[in-house]
Scaffold this motif. Structure first.
Motif, short mmCIF file in Angstrom:
data_model
loop_
_atom_site.label_atom_id
_atom_site.label_comp_id
_atom_site.label_asym_id
_atom_site.label_seq_id
_atom_site.Cartn_x
_atom_site.Cartn_y
_atom_site.Cartn_z
N ILE A 17 12.73 -25.30 -7.61
CA ILE A 17 12.29 -24.49 -6.48
C ILE A 17 12.57 -25.21 -5.16
N LEU A 18 12.35 -26.51 -5.14
CA LEU A 18 12.65 -27.29 -3.94
C LEU A 18 14.13 -27.24 -3.61
N TRP A 56 12.60 -7.04 -7.72
CA TRP A 56 11.29 -7.03 -8.37
C TRP A 56 10.38 -8.13 -7.83
N GLY A 57 10.91 -9.31 -7.63
CA GLY A 57 10.09 -10.39 -7.08
C GLY A 57 9.62 -10.10 -5.67
N LEU A 115 13.73 -16.88 -12.19
CA LEU A 115 14.08 -17.67 -11.01
C LEU A 115 14.36 -16.77 -9.81
N GLU A 116 15.12 -15.71 -10.03
CA GLU A 116 15.41 -14.78 -8.93
C GLU A 116 14.15 -14.13 -8.40
N PHE A 136 10.08 -13.83 -4.30
CA PHE A 136 8.66 -13.88 -3.98
C PHE A 136 8.38 -14.86 -2.85
N LEU A 137 9.11 -15.99 -2.83
CA LEU A 137 8.91 -17.02 -1.81
C LEU A 137 9.73 -16.76 -0.54
N GLY A 138 10.55 -15.71 -0.57
CA GLY A 138 11.36 -15.39 0.61
C GLY A 138 12.68 -16.11 0.67
N ALA A 139 13.07 -16.81 -0.41
CA ALA A 139 14.35 -17.53 -0.44
C ALA A 139 15.39 -16.82 -1.29
N GLY A 140 15.05 -15.64 -1.80
CA GLY A 140 15.98 -14.89 -2.63
C GLY A 140 16.74 -13.85 -1.82
#
Length: 305
Positions: free
Chosen positions: A151-152, A255-256, A237-238, A243-247
């Motif tokens: 994730i990092l 979906w996330g 992962l996607e 969900f974290l705003g990095a996709g």
């Protein structure tokens, strides 16, 4: 009874016995090798939605209607029959967005697995076949890659090149190549000691030909099984990065991203996060079950006879 009649009766009995044996064998085969119907059905539906989602969506997934915002699913009191799974905070159809959101996950998973599996399998074959310092160096790099927080790494990539599909693909490949390399390397270490590889080496075949023509066909089963198992990982992962705003950024529905956007409305609109989350869980579980089934039926040591 004449000799001809006796021979005819014996022939008929032989044919009946052969049919019974064939039927019994087919029943035993189908019982032992029964297809995982539920995972295949879910995966088939996922692929259909990914390919034909734009045509199957009952409503425009991008159309907003503030007058229809946060409507509950159609079967609940106060729900609108035009919105099967309700609407989000902007009045967009949740069901249509789930249907259309299958495509980004499918494309990202497919691209990441193609690049990661090809690169990892090639590196794994080279590492296992050459051995020595080359093998030790490659395996230490793979260990370091898998130990680094994924994730990092994805968040760093998002800060450098921006959020989007390429960020997710690169982040997935960073881990996937190492997983494929470790698996293929262990398989190659066993295969390269077999007699047909030694005979090819004695016959003067080059290292590249031995790896591609003699070793690769014997490790493909493991690659296919790992592919199905890692599909679920890439989809998770996607969804996590979205969900974290990095996709994949809005307005493209994923979906996330839908789960993330609905977390602030769980008390008044639980369906905003629950249904996309269920879609993720079903697809990932189905790919894992299919991978387990393939592993059991391609490995003779695990196959139940």
């Amino acid at each position: 009874m004449s000799v001809i009649d006796t021979e005819q009766v014996a022939l008929e009995r032989t044919e009946v016995a052969a049919r019974q044996d064939a039927l019994g064998g087919w029943l035993r085969w189908s019982k032992l090798r029964r297809l995982p119907l539920f995972p295949l059905a879910v995966i088939g539906l996922f692929v259909i939605l990914a390919i034909f989602g734009d045509w199957l969506a009952p409503n425009d997934p991008y159309k907003t209607s503030l007058g229809a915002r946060l409507l509950p699913p159609a079967w609940m009191q106060g729900g609108d029959s035009n919105y099967l799974l309700g609407t989000d905070r902007l009045g967009r159809d949740v069901f249509s967005r789930i249907v259309v959101g299958a495509l980004p996950s499918f494309k990202v998973a497919l691209a990441a697995l193609i690049f990661g599996s090809v690169l990892g399998s090639l590196i794994g074959m080279i590492s296992g076949y050459l051995g020595g310092r080359t093998d030790a160096l490659i395996m230490r790099i793979a260990d370091g890659t898998m130990a680094f927080p994924l994730i990092l790494a994805a968040l760093l990539l998002a800060a450098i090149i921006g959020p989007g599909g390429p960020t997710v693909v690169i982040a997935a490949c960073v881990v996937l190549w190492a997983r494929f390399a470790r698996l293929i390397r262990s398989e190659v270490l066993t295969v390269k000691e077999r007699d047909f590889v030694k005979l090819a080496r004695v016959a003067g075949a080059s290292n590249w030909r031995i790896m591609t023509a003699h070793i690769l066909p014997n490790v493909l089963n493991s690659v296919v099984v790992l592919l199905t198992l890692q599909l679920g990982f890439v989809i998770i992962l996607e969804a996590t990065l979205s969900f974290l705003g990095a996709g994949i950024p809005p307005p493209t529905p994923t979906w996330g991203q839908m789960v993330a956007s609905g977390r602030d409305y769980l008390e008044v609109g639980w369906w905003l996060s629950i249904f996309p989350g269920l879609a993720i869980a079903l697809v990932v579980l189905s790919f894992n079950l299919l991978g387990d089934w393939l592993r059991d039926h391609t490995d003779p040591r695990l196959r139940q006879l």
